[in-house]
Design an enzyme around this catalytic site. Structure first.
Site, PDB file in Angstrom:
ATOM      1  N   TYR A   1       5.867  -9.911   7.310  1.00 33.08           N
ATOM      2  CA  TYR A   1       5.827  -8.375   7.458  1.00 33.08           C
ATOM      3  C   TYR A   1       6.328  -8.163   8.948  1.00 33.08           C
ATOM      4  O   TYR A   1       5.965  -8.841   9.807  1.00 33.08           O
ATOM      5  CB  TYR A   1       4.292  -7.868   7.179  1.00 33.08           C
ATOM      6  CG  TYR A   1       4.027  -7.872   5.743  1.00 33.08           C
ATOM      7  CD1 TYR A   1       4.180  -6.697   5.003  1.00 33.08           C
ATOM      8  CD2 TYR A   1       3.412  -9.174   5.181  1.00 33.08           C
ATOM      9  CE1 TYR A   1       3.773  -6.492   3.647  1.00 33.08           C
ATOM     10  CE2 TYR A   1       3.142  -8.817   3.502  1.00 33.08           C
ATOM     11  CZ  TYR A   1       3.341  -7.562   3.006  1.00 33.08           C
ATOM     12  OH  TYR A   1       2.867  -7.567   1.736  1.00 33.08           O
TER      13      TYR A   1
ATOM     14  N   ASP B   1       0.868  -1.124  -0.047  1.00 31.55           N
ATOM     15  CA  ASP B   1      -0.020   0.039  -0.027  1.00 31.55           C
ATOM     16  C   ASP B   1       0.837   1.440  -0.292  1.00 31.55           C
ATOM     17  O   ASP B   1       2.275   1.288   0.393  1.00 31.55           O
ATOM     18  CB  ASP B   1      -0.775  -0.230   1.142  1.00 31.55           C
ATOM     19  CG  ASP B   1      -1.875  -1.111   1.389  1.00 31.55           C
ATOM     20  OD1 ASP B   1      -2.271  -1.572   0.133  1.00 31.55           O
ATOM     21  OD2 ASP B   1      -2.143  -1.607   2.436  1.00 31.55           O
TER      22      ASP B   1
END
Lengths: 259, 259
Positions: free
Chosen positions: B110, B52
């Site tokens: 992540y 994103d």
């Protein structure tokens, strides 16, 4: 009238150093403007020292006299709400009126950081000097003891220094090599942090010491040249002034503050 | 024709994510432009996944097919010389033509970073979400085992997800609290890093898990709500989508790459 001692942390990338300059855009300017917005006072703050354009501070003290009655514990958040996000006031305390953030300072520590890896760390790109060439850290370490003690540091001061005396005392030096952040598959020497603690520093002094240390690490000069350079008391015998972005004011220490 | 696999690190602050968007200014756009400048080829690179806007990558793989004969060991420096300083290609290797950076990926990790201190760290201001309010880390830890395994993660996916299946497998989760950088005299909870490893992640999945974890840490929901939220398969039962700047693609792993 109260005397407030605060510490500030800043990313110096976008500023012309701490202390007010004719060109503006200094850390001091922003703090004074934030105080003006908060209290209506147009006052001068006094830093523990100057920093050059692009130099950072982990924790830099400053003090100022104010007639404001805002409780001391409310100052940090009140000022931070009026400061840009790359400047943050960390602590605030009331101190005796005789206290002075620069004159009362006993020990200052700077850190200079070198990225010795083949490729820069994008997240540290404004805080590390990139030096992918091989450095002989042992040779650099060997040169450090010559700096310890009380010396005339004219060789390691800017030619523009206006100080009456270039005699300063270095208490401690240290090189720490950090390979913890190395990414698998990338070749690297790791990150080299040089820490130096003294009773005070001349203009460009840490950066010129670093420039000289780098030439020692590159094999361009012998470790003993740190001694002969000191003795020469001549700026041109030292190495170049290392880039400002690798430098950070790490801490400033005081004796116990009493009234 | 050769298939080149590279890894790239980027500070996502100034980009609209990795993958090409109509509005431009993505990491992919900059890499393709650098390849165009280097080889004259107008080609498409294929990332291991999307990120994103504002999300960072420590090490993100991508691959592309090229007719260029530039030796593989020269690509990193050649591309980095043509890229902005917040994007750096770290590694390059030639792989079989059948290799695909996304489809061949086995495990992705992540990291989401939270600054729990009273005042932000100016040097990490673009890489940490600031949450000075008290967090119950034990409660957060208790909720993590419910995520492990193969589940339908519809509750933790953006409503705009276009994937046919929302079933993913989470292999590992971990919270690491780092107080090493705390500055003396400042009150703080330290930095909280949340690591999650899985075979793949849906749009916003890590950020929604993080938003839910934060509500558990704040005492707004019980640790067991992670289980009931998963079972509900309904986005509105989960917490909010945490801010993008705290998120970093940490690593992507492959089986041994053979021809």
């Amino acid at each position: 009238m109260r005397n407030l001692l605060m510490t500030v942390s800043y990313d110096g990338t976008n500023y012309f150093g701490f202390q007010t300059q004719p060109g503006g855009n200094t850390v001091q300017d922003h703090i004074e403007e934030a105080i003006h917005q908060l209290t209506g006072e147009q006052l001068k703050i006094h830093g523990s020292g100057r920093t050059d354009a692009g130099v950072h501070a982990r924790q830099q003290p400053f003090h100022f006299h104010t007639t404001s009655q805002i409780p001391v514990e409310r100052w940090c958040l009140a000022l931070n709400g009026r400061l840009p996000s790359d400047i943050r006031v960390l602590t605030a305390q009331e101190v005796p009126l005789t206290f002075h953030s620069r004159r009362s300072a006993k020990r200052k520590t700077y850190r200079y950081s070198i990225n010795g890896n083949r490729i820069i760390d994008v997240f540290q790109r404004n805080y590390q000097f990139h030096h992918p060439g091989k450095l002989n850290v042992d040779a650099m370490q060997q040169s450090l003891p010559y700096l310890i003690g009380t010396h005339d540091f004219t060789s390691f001061a800017s030619r523009h220094s206006t100080k009456a005396s270039h005699v300063r005392t270095i208490y401690d030096t240290r090189i720490v090599v950090d390979s913890s952040g190395n990414i698998p598959g990338t070749t690297s020497q790791g990150i080299l942090h040089f820490y130096v603690t003294g009773n005070g520093f001349l203009q460009h002094m840490v950066r010129i010491i670093m420039g000289t240390l780098l030439e020692i690490g590159e094999g361009k000069r012998a470790p003993e040249s740190m001694k002969t350079t000191l003795e020469a008391m001549d700026r041109k015998t030292a190495g170049p002034t290392a880039e400002s972005k690798g430098l950070m004011l790490w801490s400033v220490e005081y004796d116990e503050i009493t009234g």
